[in-house]
Design an enzyme around this catalytic site. Structure first.
Site, PDB file in Angstrom:
ATOM      1  N   THR A 263       0.827  -1.205   0.000  1.00  0.00           N
ATOM      2  CA  THR A 263       0.000   0.000   0.000  1.00  0.00           C
ATOM      3  C   THR A 263       0.860   1.254   0.000  1.00  0.00           C
ATOM      4  O   THR A 263       0.618   2.195  -0.765  1.00  0.00           O
ATOM      5  CB  THR A 263      -0.946   0.004   1.212  1.00  0.00           C
ATOM      6  OG1 THR A 263      -1.864  -1.092   1.090  1.00  0.00           O
ATOM      7  CG2 THR A 263      -1.743   1.303   1.283  1.00  0.00           C
TER       8      THR A 263
ATOM      9  N   ASN B   3      -5.034 -10.291  -7.537  1.00  0.00           N
ATOM     10  CA  ASN B   3      -5.118 -10.931  -6.225  1.00  0.00           C
ATOM     11  C   ASN B   3      -6.331 -11.820  -6.065  1.00  0.00           C
ATOM     12  O   ASN B   3      -6.331 -12.736  -5.236  1.00  0.00           O
ATOM     13  CB  ASN B   3      -5.119  -9.869  -5.117  1.00  0.00           C
ATOM     14  CG  ASN B   3      -6.184  -8.800  -5.332  1.00  0.00           C
ATOM     15  OD1 ASN B   3      -6.139  -8.070  -6.326  1.00  0.00           O
ATOM     16  ND2 ASN B   3      -7.125  -8.705  -4.422  1.00  0.00           N
TER      17      ASN B   3
ATOM     18  N   CYS C 164     -21.500 -10.459   1.415  1.00  0.00           N
ATOM     19  CA  CYS C 164     -22.911 -10.699   1.703  1.00  0.00           C
ATOM     20  C   CYS C 164     -23.369  -9.788   2.842  1.00  0.00           C
ATOM     21  O   CYS C 164     -22.804  -9.814   3.932  1.00  0.00           O
ATOM     22  CB  CYS C 164     -23.133 -12.157   2.082  1.00  0.00           C
ATOM     23  SG  CYS C 164     -22.514 -13.312   0.837  1.00  0.00           S
TER      24      CYS C 164
END
Length: 374
Positions: free
Chosen positions: A72, A150, A323
């Site tokens: 990152t 990824n 979900c």
């Protein structure tokens, strides 16, 4: 059933040889690497050895490696650094399937007047070089395309894409967080100007990574301080973790081919076993041009939550869909690839590692076969 870990793309354990290399720098060798006394000198030597080890894996010079806290930070250094230094060039190009560590910095600079083009991919997750060529403008300041995805493992033809950028004099960055330590990533072969490395994706500690910066390319520092890491990343180095990253690179080199073949075989065993068990499964990503350890498998007719529940808490995998109550949101990668909703909602990423065994694969297949109704 014993706990089974099939989420190596999320993180890996620290390899025993890596931990062994780190231990002295967590205990007796604790000097500040910037100090001139013997305590500091031995620690500086360890950092420079690690820099050589990373450079050897990437096929570059040690002076082209900057240590960071991970992928990152490396990605942010490139994107924000180029934006800061861009001058007139306020156009950036990336793809729709990038990791948030690239997408979010791009969205950040958009708020300051920069334009970002997010290129589409095909059904396999591949970017068409012609699409990239057509997207370039006179204002294009950077192209950033990930090496391997990824989620689905698709490997981009970075060499071809970087060649297009080079022909226009545009710097090219690739986020290789998922590739380094798993498949060959020689910067000379790829032709890139910047390449991102994440330690915890290949058996080094969390919180350490690296950035390859081609000799002749420069970035302004994102922080200011005492001038560590060639002035690019001030702050006392994370000594033990840097040593661990170097050791992980050295450990990875002789294993790339053998482990790649072994993990590809195990992944195919998993996919074929699920099919033979009567489950309607589909593979997302390119069938060949992909990471050997990454298998994004959709269970037709089920959502990710149901599959995760069937697997239980002791089998570690990653859902390809989030979900929330009655709503299932497919990942942005699967959406960009055009994976139908009936498949994307039931996507699970199985990512294998050096510790994965055939017995574990058999156990997972057997469990899902017994719970075929999920």
């Amino acid at each position: 059933m014993n706990r089974i870990y099939l989420d190596y793309n999320a993180s890996t354990p620290i390899a025993s040889k890596v931990l062994e290399a780190m231990m002295p720098y967590l205990t007796s060798k604790f000097g500040n690497p910037s100090s001139s006394h013997s305590f500091g000198v031995e620690c500086r030597a360890a950092i420079e050895q690690a820099r050589e080890q990373v450079a050897n894996l990437l096929g570059c010079e040690a002076l082209e490696i900057i240590f960071t806290s991970g992928a990152t930070e490396s990605n942010n250094m490139v994107i924000k650094g180029i934006a800061k230094a861009a001058g007139k060039g306020k156009h950036f190009i990336t793809s729709q399937v990038e990791h948030p560590a690239v997408l979010e910095p791009c969205r950040h600079i958009e708020r300051f007047g920069y334009k970002v083009t997010y290129l589409p991919v095909d059904k396999f997750g591949l970017l068409d070089p012609d699409t990239l060529a057509k997207a370039i403008t006179p204002d294009t300041a950077l192209i950033s395309i990930m090496h391997s995805n990824n989620e689905v493992g698709t490997i981009q033809d970075i060499a071809s894409l970087a060649k297009i950028a080079s022909s226009q004099g545009i710097p090219f960055h690739t986020d290789a967080a998922q590739s380094v330590g798993k498949i060959p990533c020689r910067v000379g072969d790829l032709g890139v100007d910047f390449l991102t490395v994440a330690g915890h994706k290949f058996y080094a500690p969390k919180g350490v990574g690296a950035l390859y910066i081609r000799k002749g390319r420069t970035l302004p520092p994102m922080m200011h301080g005492a001038g560590h890491e060639h002035g690019m990343r001030p702050g006392t180095e994370n000594l033990a973790s840097v040593v661990g990253l170097g050791a992980a690179c050295e450990l990875a080199m002789p294993l790339l081919e053998s482990e790649g073949m072994r993990q590809k075989k195990l992944g195919q065993l998993l996919f074929d076993g699920l099919r033979k068990a009567g489950l309607k499964v589909h593979l997302s990503g390119h069938p060949e041009k992909k990471l050997p350890n990454t298998w994004n498998i959709s269970f037709e007719g089920y959502d990710a939550a149901a599959v995760m529940e069937a697997l239980g808490k002791d089998i570690a995998v990653s859902p390809g869909a989030a979900c929330h109550g009655d709503t299932v949101n497919a990942s942005h990668v699967l959406v960009a690839m055009g994976v139908p909703d009936r498949l994307s909602r039931g996507a699970i990423r199985f990512s294998l590692g050096r510790e994965t065994t055939e017995a574990e694969i058999d156990q997972v297949v057997g469990l899902l076969k017994r719970k075929a109704k999920l």
